[in-house]
Each structure stands twice: as C-alpha cells, then as structure tokens.
Enzyme design. Structure first.
Site: not given
Length: 317
Positions: A16, A98, A101-102, A107, A140
């Site tokens: 995402k 990755p 990485a945000g 999640s 998340d």
C-alpha cells in the site's frame, strides 16, 4: 478439512501507499490519532497455504523470523486461539515487498494469513470478527482485510473503504536503509489530543480530488505529516524529494511523497510508459546502486552500496 477447500492455494498480499497521512495528536494510551488515505498496489507478496498436521512457516527471505515475531505466525496463532482450532497449516511466504519501507508488507501478510486460514480451516469467522482480530495484530492489518482503498482513522484500525476509480501509475524508490515506525513517531513529538476530530483542509482536498478522478489534484493534495521527521532521521530522503521535485518541474511526473513512516518514496505518473521513462532518468542520475523491478523485467546498475535503492514500477489495484 472440507472437500470443497483446496489442499493448497495461493493468495496475494498487496503493498500500500498513503496518499494522505495526518497526525491529529498523541493519545493517552501512547498511540497517535491518525487520519490517512491508503490504496493497495499490484506490487505484492504471495502466500501459499497447505493443509498440514502442524502449523509452520517458510519464506524465501532467510533474514525474516519464522516464529511469532513474524506477523504471519502472529496472525495464525491469534486465529487458532480465537477459534480454538487444533488444525495446522504449512504457510510459505514469497516476499517481494521491501521491509521496513512504509508499504505495509508485514501487515498485508498478516491480513492475508487471516483470510487464508479462515478459508483453509473453515473457521467461518465473519468479516467484523476478522476485523476485530486484525486490530489486535497491527494497526494497518484491518485495512488490508478490506481489500480496497480506504480512509483509516484511530491508530489506523477504523476503516472506511471506498472505490478508487482512477488508476495511479507509480514508481516506488526504496532505500536500502529502512526506518523504524516507532522511532519516527517518537521523533515527531506530537501534541496531546485536543478532541478535535473534524476533517482537515488537506483531508477534504484529497477526498474531493479522488471523487473528481483528477490526477493533478490528487498529486497536489499528497501529504504526509511524518515526512519531515523521517527526513531528519534519514537525510537521503531529502535528496529523493528534491530529485523528484525536479522531475516534476521537467514534466516527468505529477508528484511524489514518502509512504507511511518511510523509507519508501513513491512518484505518481500519468501512465506505465511514463514510469518507465522516469525510471531510466533516475537510473542515469542516481550515484548509488539501483535495481529496477519493472512489470516482469529487472535491470540493475552498480553504485555506492550505502546509497543503493530498489525501484518498483507498479500501480493501484
């Protein structure tokens, strides 16, 4: 196991990005109150579920743990406890996203594990029951269970899905060095919650841009409250921001932003062809090692190891 459930099946666990992320304040429980707009991507991990007498996990990435320190096993164990199931499963994670990485890879893997094992074990938990269980695993995780673009509130667990009519073509740059989510939030030094949860102007602008299916307006409304803090933690992010600001002025893209708590940086383009052109432009200018993962292709260039990045061409689902 019921006859109508395949003994082995695969499910995708999408990444995402956050098109908008505002921190409204720090709560009494230590969490931060958020409002964020997240969209799932075609970039995805893949999980294979097979019926087995014991619960076990394997992974193509040997650096990842295979116990409950991995959200896959944490989710599986949580579902076992919730349903009092004594069934097992062999779960294989093919890791492509990755981390850290945000991009929500862990999640997403957890949410996909809940969906997969709910199917494999025929535990028949309802969607609300799965959502409540997901919220205990990670903030998340409920978003990924929704399998849709969504506005998320609270610490991220309050999910309002919506249909993303406009497809976004993206280039995502992931520095070798990741960032700790908890460290970024701690460095933010957010003020205590005031109780004001009214929509911000930025939230309204992004919601309207999405409703109007206006790519330029979406790109102009991109916002992440965590980005400035993350840039202080990892100055290389400043270089990426400045580089893609230049790309925008050259007409090579529409806008860019760090995703989540970093360290990935995404760039919005008009088309798949534009992501390919931008990737080549970046490849020529960046002095670190670059590996470009295209749609079924891969290209690499050597460079300074400490400035190495992975680049992904992807799009919203």
């Amino acid at each position: 196991m019921p006859d109508d459930v395949p003994a082995t099946f695969r499910l995708a666990a999408p990444a995402k990005i956050n098109l908008f992320l505002e921190v409204l304040g720090k709560r009494d429980d230590g969490y931060h109150e958020l409002v964020t707009c997240m969209v799932p991507l075609t970039l995805a991990d893949e999980l294979t579920f097979s019926a087995d007498s014991q619960l076990s996990m394997s992974c193509n990435d040997q650096s990842l743990p295979l116990d409950e320190h991995n959200l896959v096993m944490k989710a599986a164990k949580a579902l076992q406890r919730q349903t009092q199931s004594t069934l097992g499963a062999a779960i294989h994670l093919n890791k492509r996203i990755p981390s850290p990485a945000g991009l929500g890879g862990g999640s997403s893997d957890a949410a996909t594990t809940l969906r997969g094992l709910n199917q494999l074990w025929q535990t028949q938990l309802s969607e609300p029951e799965l959502m409540n269980l997901a919220a205990t695993i990670g903030s998340d995780v409920p978003f990924f269970l929704a399998q849709s673009a969504a506005w998320c509130r609270g610490r991220g667990e309050k999910v309002t899905p919506f249909r993303m009519e406009e497809n976004l073509y993206l280039l995502i740059v992931c520095p070798q060095q990741g960032l700790s989510t908890s460290a970024v939030y701690q460095s933010l030094q957010a003020a205590p919650m005031t109780g004001n949860l009214l929509p911000t102007n930025g939230e309204k602008a992004m919601a309207e841009a999405i409703r109007m299916r206006n790519l330029d307006a979406i790109s102009n409304a991109l916002f992440n409250r965590l980005q400035g803090t993350a840039e202080r933690c990892l100055p290389l992010l400043v270089e990426l921001r400045e580089m893609f600001d230049k790309a925008k002025t050259l007409g090579l893209c529409l806008g860019s932003l760090m995703s989540g708590s970093g360290s990935s940086y995404f760039v919005v383009c008009r088309s798949l062809v534009e992501t390919q052109r931008l990737a080549q432009w970046f490849l020529q200018l960046w002095d670190g090692g670059v590996t470009i993962h295209g749609m079924g292709t891969m290209e690499a260039k050597p460079g300074l190891h400490e400035r190495s990045v992975k680049v992904f061409q992807t799009s919203t689902v």
